[in-house]
Design an enzyme around this catalytic site. Structure first.
Site, mmCIF file in Angstrom:
data_model
loop_
_atom_site.group_PDB
_atom_site.id
_atom_site.type_symbol
_atom_site.label_atom_id
_atom_site.label_comp_id
_atom_site.label_asym_id
_atom_site.label_seq_id
_atom_site.Cartn_x
_atom_site.Cartn_y
_atom_site.Cartn_z
ATOM 1 N N ALA A 1 0.860 -1.188 0.000
ATOM 2 C CA ALA A 1 0.000 0.000 0.000
ATOM 3 C C ALA A 1 0.900 1.244 0.000
ATOM 4 C CB ALA A 1 -0.882 -0.020 1.241
ATOM 5 N N GLN B 1 2.924 4.203 1.486
ATOM 6 C CA GLN B 1 3.664 4.249 2.768
ATOM 7 C C GLN B 1 4.045 2.860 3.263
ATOM 8 O OE1 GLN B 1 5.156 6.626 4.185
ATOM 9 N NE2 GLN B 1 4.161 8.483 3.446
ATOM 10 N N SER B 2 4.172 1.901 2.356
ATOM 11 C CA SER B 2 4.463 0.516 2.754
ATOM 12 C C SER B 2 5.835 0.384 3.417
ATOM 13 C CB SER B 2 4.411 -0.368 1.508
ATOM 14 O OG SER B 2 5.008 -1.627 1.772
ATOM 15 N N ASN B 3 5.831 -0.140 4.646
ATOM 16 C CA ASN B 3 7.093 -0.471 5.303
ATOM 17 C C ASN B 3 7.773 -1.630 4.587
ATOM 18 O OD1 ASN B 3 6.782 1.298 7.627
ATOM 19 N ND2 ASN B 3 5.164 -0.115 8.285
ATOM 20 N N CYS C 1 7.691 -2.459 1.398
ATOM 21 C CA CYS C 1 8.393 -2.017 0.194
ATOM 22 C C CYS C 1 9.708 -1.339 0.570
ATOM 23 C CB CYS C 1 7.521 -1.051 -0.619
ATOM 24 S SG CYS C 1 6.191 -1.885 -1.522
#
Ligand SMILES: *Cc1c(COP(=O)(O)O)cnc(C)c1O
Length: 340
Positions: free
Chosen positions: A75, A77-79, A81
């Protein structure tokens, strides 16, 4: 249980800290259990979190397959990624994302937090797709594009939550078992965030495989139990199968709690804000608004409901997420209205 037959990269030195939270426990009142924390927010990789453990096994597999690029999804703001990108940088690989805009209009490339880190650490490319897109197909398209130019992609599913990624939390279960032995401490429950389910399911598989008789309470960050528990069960079973344990995960071992993630995945609520402030102001430990703030809100809510007794010990697994604190300042300081 011997995990040494699985290739693994190491991104953290030693074990993550395990310690009590006396000021938080006191703030929850005389009837509250003793709350402890395991600091998986201090894992390696710029800054680390639960995805670090999964990537130790996934990236080792990518390297064994001769990949030059990691492709994953998440999504805005993906941590996951961001940590995948950090692992790619560490290994000299390139990295691409497919971002699912679950809340329409929420992806701003120039945003703070993880988006800033995507650019700072040099993501090669990212594509944004609408909510409900087939993420596996979208990542395969990226992999095919790369293959057409002679490159080789390794596709990592959302949250790194497949059987191989789940081994990261089997390793965590073994690390925790050793720490409990060394400290001479026993717990009555472990509270973990439950999202794409590699953490919850992997930990459960690790407990079953190591005969650790410690219940796990997952706090749903995007689904109530009717939807979340089957997902966790499948993940735990897939990890047990990969380990060759020859067991069926008991359905009743999968316990999750809903009601704390609403109004929607990643959107704030008042109990999350209270929990983030509480931990910051009693223990100077920073939670995040999307995951650990809601998980701690769940723990606090369950303490207030009397789920555990005084004298019991409850372990909170801090799974990271620090960068998404930035960009939510007004909400977290109580200066913006949020739903209960
Ligand atoms: C991804 C994430 C979780 C959820 O873990 P899953 O393994 O996807 O269930 C919890 N906390 C943080 C900070 C995360 O980034």
């Amino acid at each position: 249980m011997d995990l040494s037959r699985f290739a693994r990269r190491r991104y953290t030195e030693g074990a993550t800290p395990l310690h009590p939270l006396p000021r938080l426990s006191a703030a929850l009142g005389p009837e509250a259990p003793e709350i402890w924390i395991k600091r998986d927010d201090l894992l390696g990789l710029a800054p680390g979190g639960n995805k670090t453990r999964k990537l130790e096994f996934l990236v080792a597999d990518a390297l064994a397959q001769g990949a030059d690029t990691l492709v994953t999804c998440g999504a805005p703001q993906s941590n996951h990624c961001r940590i995948t990108l950090a692992a790619a940088v560490r290994e000299g690989l390139r990295c691409r994302f497919v971002i699912e805009e679950r809340v329409p209009g929420s992806f701003r490339e120039d945003a703070s937090g993880n988006h800033f880190l995507f650019r700072l650490m040099g993501v090669e490319d990212l594509v944004v797709v609408p909510a409900g897109s087939d993420m596996a197909a979208a990542m395969q398209r990226v992999a095919d594009e790369l293959a057409a130019t002679g490159r080789r992609a390794y596709v990592i599913p959302g949250g790194g939550s497949n059987a191989l990624g789940g081994l990261g939390y089997v390793a965590c279960a073994q690390e925790l078992q050793q720490q409990c032995f060394e400290l001479g401490v026993q717990f009555d429950d472990v509270v973990v965030g439950s999202g794409s389910s590699g953490t919850h399911g992997g930990l459960l598989a690790g407990f079953l495989g190591n005969r650790i008789a410690l219940p796990i309470t997952g706090i749903g960050v995007s689904r109530d139990p009717a939807e979340q528990e089957p997902l966790v069960w499948h993940e735990a079973q897939a990890v047990c199968d990969l380990l060759g344990l020859g067991l069926t995960v008991p359905r009743e071992a999968v316990v999750s709690v809903g009601g704390y993630w609403q109004p929607k995945y990643s959107l704030p609520n008042a109990r999350m804000v209270e929990a983030v402030q509480l931990l910051a102001r009693t223990e100077a430990i920073l939670l995040d608004p999307v995951y650990t703030g809601k998980v701690m809100a769940g723990l606090v809510g369950l303490v207030r409901e009397g789920r555990w007794r005084r004298g019991q010990r409850v372990l909170f697994l801090h799974t990271g997420g620090l960068p998404s604190l930035f960009g939510s300042e007004a909400v977290l300081l109580g200066r913006a209205g949020v739903p209960r």
